[in-house]
Design an enzyme around this catalytic site. Structure first.
Site, PDB file in Angstrom:
ATOM      1  N   GLU A  90       2.528  -6.181   8.775  1.00 38.59           N
ATOM      2  CA  GLU A  90       1.313  -5.908   7.990  1.00 38.59           C
ATOM      3  C   GLU A  90       0.880  -7.144   7.192  1.00 38.59           C
ATOM      4  O   GLU A  90      -0.282  -7.268   6.813  1.00 38.59           O
ATOM      5  CB  GLU A  90       1.564  -4.733   7.017  1.00 38.59           C
ATOM      6  N   HIS A 129       9.359  -4.335   5.271  1.00 37.23           N
ATOM      7  CA  HIS A 129       9.843  -2.956   5.413  1.00 37.23           C
ATOM      8  C   HIS A 129       9.923  -2.546   6.874  1.00 37.23           C
ATOM      9  O   HIS A 129       9.215  -3.079   7.717  1.00 37.23           O
ATOM     10  CB  HIS A 129       9.043  -1.944   4.593  1.00 37.23           C
ATOM     11  N   HIS A 143       0.799  -1.231   0.000  1.00 40.68           N
ATOM     12  CA  HIS A 143       0.000   0.000   0.000  1.00 40.68           C
ATOM     13  C   HIS A 143       0.831   1.282   0.000  1.00 40.68           C
ATOM     14  O   HIS A 143       0.310   2.362   0.296  1.00 40.68           O
ATOM     15  CB  HIS A 143      -0.940  -0.001   1.204  1.00 40.68           C
ATOM     16  N   HIS A 156      -3.395   4.451   9.442  1.00 39.54           N
ATOM     17  CA  HIS A 156      -2.104   5.009   9.873  1.00 39.54           C
ATOM     18  C   HIS A 156      -2.345   6.308  10.639  1.00 39.54           C
ATOM     19  O   HIS A 156      -1.929   7.382  10.209  1.00 39.54           O
ATOM     20  CB  HIS A 156      -1.213   5.294   8.669  1.00 39.54           C
TER      21      HIS A 156
HETATM   22  C1  DHB Z   1       6.028   3.734   3.550  1.00 41.65           C
HETATM   23  C2  DHB Z   1       5.469   2.474   3.523  1.00 41.65           C
HETATM   24  C3  DHB Z   1       4.339   2.202   4.252  1.00 41.65           C
HETATM   25  O1  DHB Z   1       3.783   0.979   4.285  1.00 41.65           O
HETATM   26  C4  DHB Z   1       3.731   3.202   4.993  1.00 41.65           C
HETATM   27  O2  DHB Z   1       2.595   2.908   5.636  1.00 41.65           O
HETATM   28  C5  DHB Z   1       4.287   4.471   5.045  1.00 41.65           C
HETATM   29  C6  DHB Z   1       5.442   4.720   4.304  1.00 41.65           C
HETATM   30  C7  DHB Z   1       7.237   4.005   2.736  1.00 41.65           C
HETATM   31  O3  DHB Z   1       7.811   3.097   2.145  1.00 41.65           O
HETATM   32  O4  DHB Z   1       7.614   5.158   2.628  1.00 41.65           O
HETATM   33 FE    FE Z   2       2.131   0.894   5.991  1.00 42.25          FE
END
Ligand code: DHB
Ligand code: FE
Length: 280
Positions: free
Chosen positions: A240, A193, A12, A59
């Site tokens: 996630e 991530h 996302h 978020h």
């Molecule tokens: C990023 C990725 C995410 O899943 C998020 O919620 C906010 C930022 C990113 O890669 O910058």
């Molecule tokens: Fe995210």
């Protein structure tokens, strides 16, 4: 009877929304990311779902540290795009499906999964970026959408196993709804991530690809990954991925993998995407 016909998994990344909204989809950086969704958009035009149950995480747009439901379902008539600091994304308002949402809620609560009811909220990139990736940039989203929020932001998140079982309860709920509806379920977020701390920027391609390999045909055991392994191997935001297990749990034991896409990097994450079709 309503039926779940297919599932979609997709990352996302908010920067994907910004690239779309600012006309940058054809730059060298973004072209390969959007190319990975061409099949899916074409497929979606043919599938024409009536309703999408969109499993996502807020978020800090609708919920903050003051209120963090583990599982919450959007029962409202509509949900406007949230302002995440740059103004709301220029995307259509999400039209809900209160009748099916209420039906799912009463069914899964009676099946021992407690949900929070949301009648009013704004929806952020976590929900609108997957819609843009799958539907492009229409004047109105082509189907009704039930937002299904999962807490993967504040410790403790729900386990993968519980998410997988919740998916099964959602499926049972949908199949006991009288109206003839073509329903899809999407699991969003992921892949590996980590956005903060000493390991910020972590991406684990081996973990991600193993996860993709197992999602279609080995989901039972995939659901057994403890949350700490996501954090260790896929980074703090890799958790996630448990949302993908809600989607997978709502599908048949047998599914056909219609499409798979994996790309590194997009902003700070690996982008993963899969389209799964139910096999009878
Ligand atoms: C990023 C990725 C995410 O899943 C998020 O919620 C906010 C930022 C990113 O890669 O910058
Ligand atoms: Fe995210």
């Amino acid at each position: 009877m309503a039926r779940i016909t297919a599932g979609v998994a997709t990352s996302h990344v908010p920067a994907i929304g910004a690239a779309l909204d600012n006309g940058q989809t054809q730059t060298d950086y973004w072209r390969p990311v959007f190319a990975g969704y061409e099949f899916s958009k074409e497929w979606m035009r043919r599938e024409k779902p009536d309703v999408v149950i969109l499993v996502y995480n807020d978020h800090a747009s609708a919920f903050g540290l003051n209120l963090v439901p583990t599982f919450a379902i959007g029962c409202g008539e509509e949900f406007a795009p949230a302002d995440e600091g740059w103004g709301p994304r220029p995307v259509p308002t999400v039209k809900g499906c209160p009748e099916l949402a209420w039906h799912i809620m009463q069914s899964v609560i009676q099946d021992d999964f407690d949900l929070t009811v949301i009648n009013e909220m704004a929806v952020d990139h976590e929900l609108t970026v997957p819609l843009s990736l799958m539907f492009g940039q229409p004047q109105a989203w082509p189907c009704r959408i039930i937002p299904f929020a999962v807490n993967v932001v504040v410790y403790p998140p729900p386990s993968g196993r519980r998410c997988y079982q919740l998916g099964k309860a959602i499926r049972k709920a949908v199949e006991s709804f009288d109206e003839d509806l073509n329903v899809q379920i999407w699991g969003t977020g992921g892949m590996s991530h980590q956005l903060q701390g000493p390991r910020a920027g972590l991406i684990n391609q081996q973990f991600d690809n193993a996860f993709l390999d197992r999602l279609a045909n080995d989901a039972e055991s995939l659901a057994g990954i403890p949350h700490i392994n996501y954090v260790r191997e896929a980074g703090s935001e890799g958790i996630e991925l448990v949302m993908w297990l809600i989607m997978r749990g709502a599908l048949n034991a047998r599914v056909q993998e219609l499409h798979r896409f994996y790309h590194v990097p997009a902003s700070n994450t690996a982008v993963g995407h899969m389209v799964l079709k139910n096999v009878e």
